[in-house]
Design a protein around this motif. Sequence first.
Motif, mmCIF file in Angstrom:
data_model
loop_
_atom_site.group_PDB
_atom_site.id
_atom_site.type_symbol
_atom_site.label_atom_id
_atom_site.label_comp_id
_atom_site.label_asym_id
_atom_site.label_seq_id
_atom_site.Cartn_x
_atom_site.Cartn_y
_atom_site.Cartn_z
ATOM 1 N N TRP A 151 49.094 37.125 28.733
ATOM 2 C CA TRP A 151 48.229 38.128 29.233
ATOM 3 C C TRP A 151 47.098 37.362 30.180
ATOM 4 C CZ3 TRP A 151 50.369 42.686 29.959
ATOM 5 C CH2 TRP A 151 51.032 43.081 28.999
ATOM 6 N N ALA A 152 46.644 36.214 29.632
ATOM 7 C CA ALA A 152 45.445 35.355 30.220
ATOM 8 C C ALA A 152 46.043 35.061 31.526
ATOM 9 C CB ALA A 152 45.091 34.426 29.416
ATOM 10 N N ALA A 153 47.351 34.576 31.633
ATOM 11 C CA ALA A 153 47.949 34.049 32.676
ATOM 12 C C ALA A 153 48.173 35.142 33.932
ATOM 13 C CB ALA A 153 49.445 33.469 32.625
ATOM 14 N N ILE A 154 48.354 36.274 33.450
ATOM 15 C CA ILE A 154 48.645 37.382 34.343
ATOM 16 C C ILE A 154 47.081 37.683 34.747
ATOM 17 C CG2 ILE A 154 48.986 39.957 34.728
ATOM 18 C CD1 ILE A 154 51.404 39.587 32.526
ATOM 19 N N GLY A 155 46.212 37.818 33.782
ATOM 20 C CA GLY A 155 44.759 38.028 34.135
ATOM 21 C C GLY A 155 44.227 36.994 35.475
ATOM 22 N N TYR A 156 44.903 35.836 35.256
ATOM 23 C CA TYR A 156 44.498 34.638 36.089
ATOM 24 C C TYR A 156 45.009 34.861 37.555
ATOM 25 C CZ TYR A 156 43.694 30.105 38.076
ATOM 26 O OH TYR A 156 43.415 28.955 39.048
ATOM 27 N N VAL A 157 46.218 35.191 37.696
ATOM 28 C CA VAL A 157 46.789 35.468 39.018
ATOM 29 C C VAL A 157 46.546 36.569 39.635
ATOM 30 C CG1 VAL A 157 49.023 33.873 38.219
ATOM 31 C CG2 VAL A 157 49.079 36.181 37.973
ATOM 32 N N LEU A 158 46.068 37.580 39.104
ATOM 33 C CA LEU A 158 45.705 39.078 39.604
ATOM 34 C C LEU A 158 44.058 38.573 39.976
ATOM 35 C CD1 LEU A 158 47.306 41.705 37.462
ATOM 36 C CD2 LEU A 158 48.129 40.588 39.542
ATOM 37 N N ASN A 159 43.567 37.776 39.413
ATOM 38 C CA ASN A 159 42.325 37.402 39.675
ATOM 39 C C ASN A 159 41.230 38.356 39.308
ATOM 40 O OD1 ASN A 159 40.009 35.842 41.042
ATOM 41 N ND2 ASN A 159 40.118 36.750 42.915
ATOM 42 N N LEU A 160 41.363 38.734 37.993
ATOM 43 C CA LEU A 160 40.572 40.050 37.410
ATOM 44 C C LEU A 160 39.251 39.608 36.972
ATOM 45 C CD1 LEU A 160 43.581 41.826 35.654
ATOM 46 C CD2 LEU A 160 42.523 42.306 37.859
ATOM 47 N N ASN A 161 38.239 40.029 36.945
ATOM 48 C CA ASN A 161 36.908 39.602 36.211
ATOM 49 C C ASN A 161 36.962 40.279 34.800
ATOM 50 O OD1 ASN A 161 36.168 42.382 36.346
ATOM 51 N ND2 ASN A 161 35.017 42.058 38.447
ATOM 52 N N HIS A 162 36.080 39.970 34.060
ATOM 53 C CA HIS A 162 36.376 40.292 32.681
ATOM 54 C C HIS A 162 36.296 41.679 32.448
ATOM 55 C CE1 HIS A 162 34.654 41.143 28.568
ATOM 56 N NE2 HIS A 162 35.120 39.679 28.291
ATOM 57 N N SER A 163 35.461 42.652 33.029
ATOM 58 C CA SER A 163 35.733 44.128 33.169
ATOM 59 C C SER A 163 37.062 44.627 33.510
ATOM 60 C CB SER A 163 34.531 44.660 33.887
ATOM 61 O OG SER A 163 34.567 46.228 33.761
ATOM 62 N N GLU A 164 37.566 44.057 34.555
ATOM 63 C CA GLU A 164 38.988 44.621 35.310
ATOM 64 C C GLU A 164 39.920 44.077 34.160
ATOM 65 O OE1 GLU A 164 37.703 44.030 40.069
ATOM 66 O OE2 GLU A 164 38.653 42.484 38.870
ATOM 67 N N PHE A 165 39.978 42.988 33.587
ATOM 68 C CA PHE A 165 40.700 42.411 32.745
ATOM 69 C C PHE A 165 40.922 43.103 31.459
ATOM 70 C CE2 PHE A 165 42.730 38.766 29.961
ATOM 71 C CZ PHE A 165 44.042 39.097 30.248
ATOM 72 N N ASN A 166 39.440 43.411 30.899
ATOM 73 C CA ASN A 166 39.614 44.250 29.794
ATOM 74 C C ASN A 166 40.205 45.863 30.040
ATOM 75 O OD1 ASN A 166 38.482 45.062 27.152
ATOM 76 N ND2 ASN A 166 37.125 46.198 27.899
ATOM 77 N N LYS A 167 40.146 46.457 30.895
ATOM 78 C CA LYS A 167 40.510 47.635 31.386
ATOM 79 C C LYS A 167 42.225 47.346 31.626
ATOM 80 C CE LYS A 167 40.611 51.393 34.424
ATOM 81 N NZ LYS A 167 42.139 51.577 34.641
ATOM 82 N N PHE A 168 42.636 46.192 32.200
ATOM 83 C CA PHE A 168 44.086 46.248 32.442
ATOM 84 C C PHE A 168 44.573 46.148 30.848
ATOM 85 C CE2 PHE A 168 47.011 42.946 32.317
ATOM 86 C CZ PHE A 168 47.922 43.315 33.329
ATOM 87 N N LEU A 169 44.194 45.526 30.148
ATOM 88 C CA LEU A 169 44.643 44.997 28.856
ATOM 89 C C LEU A 169 44.620 46.513 28.162
ATOM 90 C CD1 LEU A 169 43.164 41.671 27.688
ATOM 91 C CD2 LEU A 169 45.426 42.219 28.324
ATOM 92 N N ARG A 170 43.753 47.245 27.944
ATOM 93 C CA ARG A 170 43.580 48.642 27.443
ATOM 94 C C ARG A 170 44.562 49.367 28.118
ATOM 95 N NH1 ARG A 170 39.424 49.527 24.141
ATOM 96 N NH2 ARG A 170 37.693 48.208 24.045
ATOM 97 N N ASP A 171 45.028 49.335 29.456
ATOM 98 C CA ASP A 171 45.873 50.318 29.773
ATOM 99 C C ASP A 171 47.337 49.769 29.341
ATOM 100 O OD1 ASP A 171 44.057 51.531 31.526
ATOM 101 O OD2 ASP A 171 44.443 50.401 33.229
#
Length: 400
Positions: free
Chosen positions: A257-277
């Motif tokens: 998941w961290a790798a995906i957050g990195y390539v999608l260039n997500l900030n902390h808030s965006e990544f948190n929502k992404f993982l919740r989704d």
Amino acid sequence: MQIKQLPADFQAVLPVLEKIEQAGFEAYFVGGSVRDHILGLPIHDVDIATSAYPEEIKKIFRRTVDTGIQHGTVTVLIDDDSYEITTFRTESGYQDYRRPDKVTFVRSLEDDLKRRDFTINALAVDKNGNVIDKFDGLKDLDNKIIRAVGKAEERFHEDALRMMRAVRFQAQLNFKVEAKTAKAIADNAPLLSKIAIERIREEFVKLLLSRSWKTGLADFLKLGLSEYCPGFKDQAIELGELLISKDLTFIDEDETWAAIGYVLNLNHSEFNKFLRDWKVSNKVREASLNTLTLVHLFENRDFDLWNIYKLGTDNLTRTIHLCQMQNIEFDYTDLQEKVAKISIKNARDLALSGKDISDILGVKPGPIIGKSMSQIERAIVEGNVSNNFDDLRHYLLSNQ
């Protein structure tokens, strides 16, 4: 084909098959265990299919549990072992594109195998090791092909999750999805939106944790499945950056998941929502968030022992691994040696308590206690004081 020497996992279950046959019914090893044994892979679960109906199985064996009797599955208990036995069945009416509206028990093995997803999973083995192959599954195993049983479109309309299973098997086995099956996935990818995200996540994580994950991910993107997953719509190019990273396998789910957050260039808030989704567990979500934060700090050379400690030293290994995948280079060995010298994991490891600080400083409980605790904790992490009571007492008094 005949398996001359049944694997130990099968041999352990032979008495169950023999008892069913003695009662006048058929019984076979089926599915993934057969596939994996033929491929020389470890067997995880041994599935048994039989022509005996559930009530007949319950008459044959003294101790049983109705595990999923509506779908024909009864668990047989023998001594300390349990064995799931499922009646041959046909299915129909998949209004939710996942579960059949109607299950019909049948006596025909071929009818049962016909409803399965892929030819490599539609294999059965009898007690003598004879392989029953009605759909050229052995040939597809030899050719390293994932092919739907019968008409691919029908199989995916029955259970849209099978499209994810196709690319997951591709990643696990390093097989190729056969052309007609691939086209049916591309044509029916929108059906994936009908499936619970928890089921999609399970297949997706298995894909990424497989040895040939890039093979599976490439088709996951190419065939359009990614478009119907949370946060992935119109992100195929960004996700494709994973395919050009260093050819390493992921350590665990947190790292994927961290790798995906990195390539999608997500900030902390965006990544948190992404993982919740994606409905990942709270534990995985926290580790993934902290790992991605560390990756960004390493990328910008903006880190010290204190923020590594606060974000969790347990996340360091996967962070370094991700940095290496993304060609973010520096002296990891030196950093790991420094982190290894940190003598505490968290504030609970401190050799003195808030009450101790209150007594040493002669102050009442309040904000100064918390401030002093944090000051001491940081000093230990940075190697400025040892974590023993006397040294901490002296440090505390010397830094007021």
